[in-house]
Motif scaffolding. Structure first.
Motif, PDB file in Angstrom:
ATOM      1  N   CYS A  56       0.820  -1.210   0.000  1.00 50.93           N
ATOM      2  CA  CYS A  56       0.000   0.000   0.000  1.00 50.93           C
ATOM      3  C   CYS A  56       0.857   1.265   0.000  1.00 50.93           C
ATOM      4  CB  CYS A  56      -0.940   0.015   1.199  1.00 50.93           C
ATOM      5  SG  CYS A  56      -0.117  -0.114   2.814  1.00 50.93           S
ATOM      6  N   VAL A  57       1.943   1.232   0.728  1.00 47.14           N
ATOM      7  CA  VAL A  57       2.839   2.387   0.808  1.00 47.14           C
ATOM      8  C   VAL A  57       3.405   2.719  -0.569  1.00 47.14           C
ATOM      9  CG1 VAL A  57       4.982   3.278   1.810  1.00 47.14           C
ATOM     10  CG2 VAL A  57       3.449   1.875   3.197  1.00 47.14           C
ATOM     11  N   GLU A  58       3.762   1.704  -1.294  1.00 50.98           N
ATOM     12  CA  GLU A  58       4.385   1.884  -2.607  1.00 50.98           C
ATOM     13  C   GLU A  58       3.451   2.502  -3.638  1.00 50.98           C
ATOM     14  OE1 GLU A  58       6.019  -1.923  -3.664  1.00 50.98           O
ATOM     15  OE2 GLU A  58       7.163  -2.032  -1.808  1.00 50.98           O
ATOM     16  N   VAL A  59       2.141   2.307  -3.508  1.00 56.28           N
ATOM     17  CA  VAL A  59       1.212   2.829  -4.511  1.00 56.28           C
ATOM     18  C   VAL A  59       0.511   4.122  -4.110  1.00 56.28           C
ATOM     19  CG1 VAL A  59       0.796   0.548  -5.516  1.00 56.28           C
ATOM     20  CG2 VAL A  59      -0.751   1.435  -3.744  1.00 56.28           C
ATOM     21  N   CYS A  60       0.675   4.563  -2.885  1.00 59.78           N
ATOM     22  CA  CYS A  60      -0.011   5.776  -2.422  1.00 59.78           C
ATOM     23  C   CYS A  60       0.599   7.015  -3.091  1.00 59.78           C
ATOM     24  CB  CYS A  60       0.080   5.908  -0.907  1.00 59.78           C
ATOM     25  SG  CYS A  60      -0.761   7.384  -0.288  1.00 59.78           S
ATOM     26  N   PRO A  61      -0.207   7.746  -3.872  1.00 63.97           N
ATOM     27  CA  PRO A  61       0.329   8.903  -4.586  1.00 63.97           C
ATOM     28  C   PRO A  61       0.598  10.124  -3.716  1.00 63.97           C
ATOM     29  CG  PRO A  61      -2.009   8.735  -4.992  1.00 63.97           C
ATOM     30  CD  PRO A  61      -1.608   7.512  -4.197  1.00 63.97           C
ATOM     31  N   VAL A  62       0.071  10.130  -2.494  1.00 56.62           N
ATOM     32  CA  VAL A  62       0.275  11.289  -1.617  1.00 56.62           C
ATOM     33  C   VAL A  62       1.070  10.941  -0.356  1.00 56.62           C
ATOM     34  CG1 VAL A  62      -1.713  12.595  -2.461  1.00 56.62           C
ATOM     35  CG2 VAL A  62      -2.006  10.986  -0.566  1.00 56.62           C
ATOM     36  N   ASP A  63       1.638   9.756  -0.303  1.00 56.75           N
ATOM     37  CA  ASP A  63       2.481   9.314   0.817  1.00 56.75           C
ATOM     38  C   ASP A  63       1.825   9.519   2.185  1.00 56.75           C
ATOM     39  OD1 ASP A  63       4.592   8.540  -0.914  1.00 56.75           O
ATOM     40  OD2 ASP A  63       5.225  10.640  -1.056  1.00 56.75           O
ATOM     41  N   CYS A  64       0.581   9.099   2.304  1.00 58.10           N
ATOM     42  CA  CYS A  64      -0.114   9.279   3.586  1.00 58.10           C
ATOM     43  C   CYS A  64      -0.179   7.991   4.415  1.00 58.10           C
ATOM     44  CB  CYS A  64      -1.518   9.845   3.365  1.00 58.10           C
ATOM     45  SG  CYS A  64      -2.691   8.723   2.609  1.00 58.10           S
ATOM     46  N   ILE A  65       0.532   6.956   3.990  1.00 61.78           N
ATOM     47  CA  ILE A  65       0.537   5.689   4.730  1.00 61.78           C
ATOM     48  C   ILE A  65       1.874   5.539   5.427  1.00 61.78           C
ATOM     49  CG2 ILE A  65       0.252   3.197   4.583  1.00 61.78           C
ATOM     50  CD1 ILE A  65      -1.346   3.674   1.987  1.00 61.78           C
ATOM     51  N   HIS A  66       1.805   5.337   6.760  1.00 58.01           N
ATOM     52  CA  HIS A  66       3.010   5.285   7.578  1.00 58.01           C
ATOM     53  C   HIS A  66       2.963   4.096   8.532  1.00 58.01           C
ATOM     54  CE1 HIS A  66       3.733   9.340   6.131  1.00 58.01           C
ATOM     55  NE2 HIS A  66       2.500   9.625   6.490  1.00 58.01           N
ATOM     56  N   LEU A  67       4.129   3.673   8.952  1.00 59.20           N
ATOM     57  CA  LEU A  67       4.227   2.604   9.941  1.00 59.20           C
ATOM     58  C   LEU A  67       4.008   3.201  11.323  1.00 59.20           C
ATOM     59  CD1 LEU A  67       4.792  -0.424  10.099  1.00 59.20           C
ATOM     60  CD2 LEU A  67       7.202   0.112  10.402  1.00 59.20           C
ATOM     61  N   ALA A  68       3.115   2.606  12.086  1.00 52.55           N
ATOM     62  CA  ALA A  68       2.845   3.064  13.450  1.00 52.55           C
ATOM     63  C   ALA A  68       4.068   2.804  14.320  1.00 52.55           C
ATOM     64  CB  ALA A  68       1.623   2.344  14.008  1.00 52.55           C
ATOM     65  N   GLU A  69       4.259   3.679  15.245  1.00 60.05           N
ATOM     66  CA  GLU A  69       5.418   3.532  16.161  1.00 60.05           C
ATOM     67  C   GLU A  69       5.044   2.895  17.449  1.00 60.05           C
ATOM     68  OE1 GLU A  69       7.507   7.183  16.578  1.00 60.05           O
ATOM     69  OE2 GLU A  69       7.401   7.590  14.472  1.00 60.05           O
TER      70      GLU A  69
END
Length: 59
Positions: free
Chosen positions: A46-59
């Motif tokens: 999902c991270v690789e295809v998101c055009p607005v880079d809004c997917i992040h790994l939770a800490e």
């Protein structure tokens, strides 16, 4: 940990949903997308295809 989507940055394009092999991504009632942390396997498709880079790994 799991990935999460920054709802305020999501443009609801839907690119991420079909990329999740576990079906962890779904459209919310607000019309944006969210990730179920219990289903997320952190494969990052999902991270690789998101055009607005809004997917992040939770800490």
């Amino acid at each position: 940990m799991a990935y999460f989507i920054e709802a305020e940055d999501c443009i609801a394009c839907g690119a991420c949903e079909p990329e999740c092999p576990e079906g962890a991504i779904h459209e919310t009632d607000d019309g944006v997308y969210a990730i179920d942390p219990d289903k997320c396997t952190e494969d990052a498709n999902c991270v690789e295809v998101c055009p607005v880079d809004c997917i992040h790994l939770a800490e």
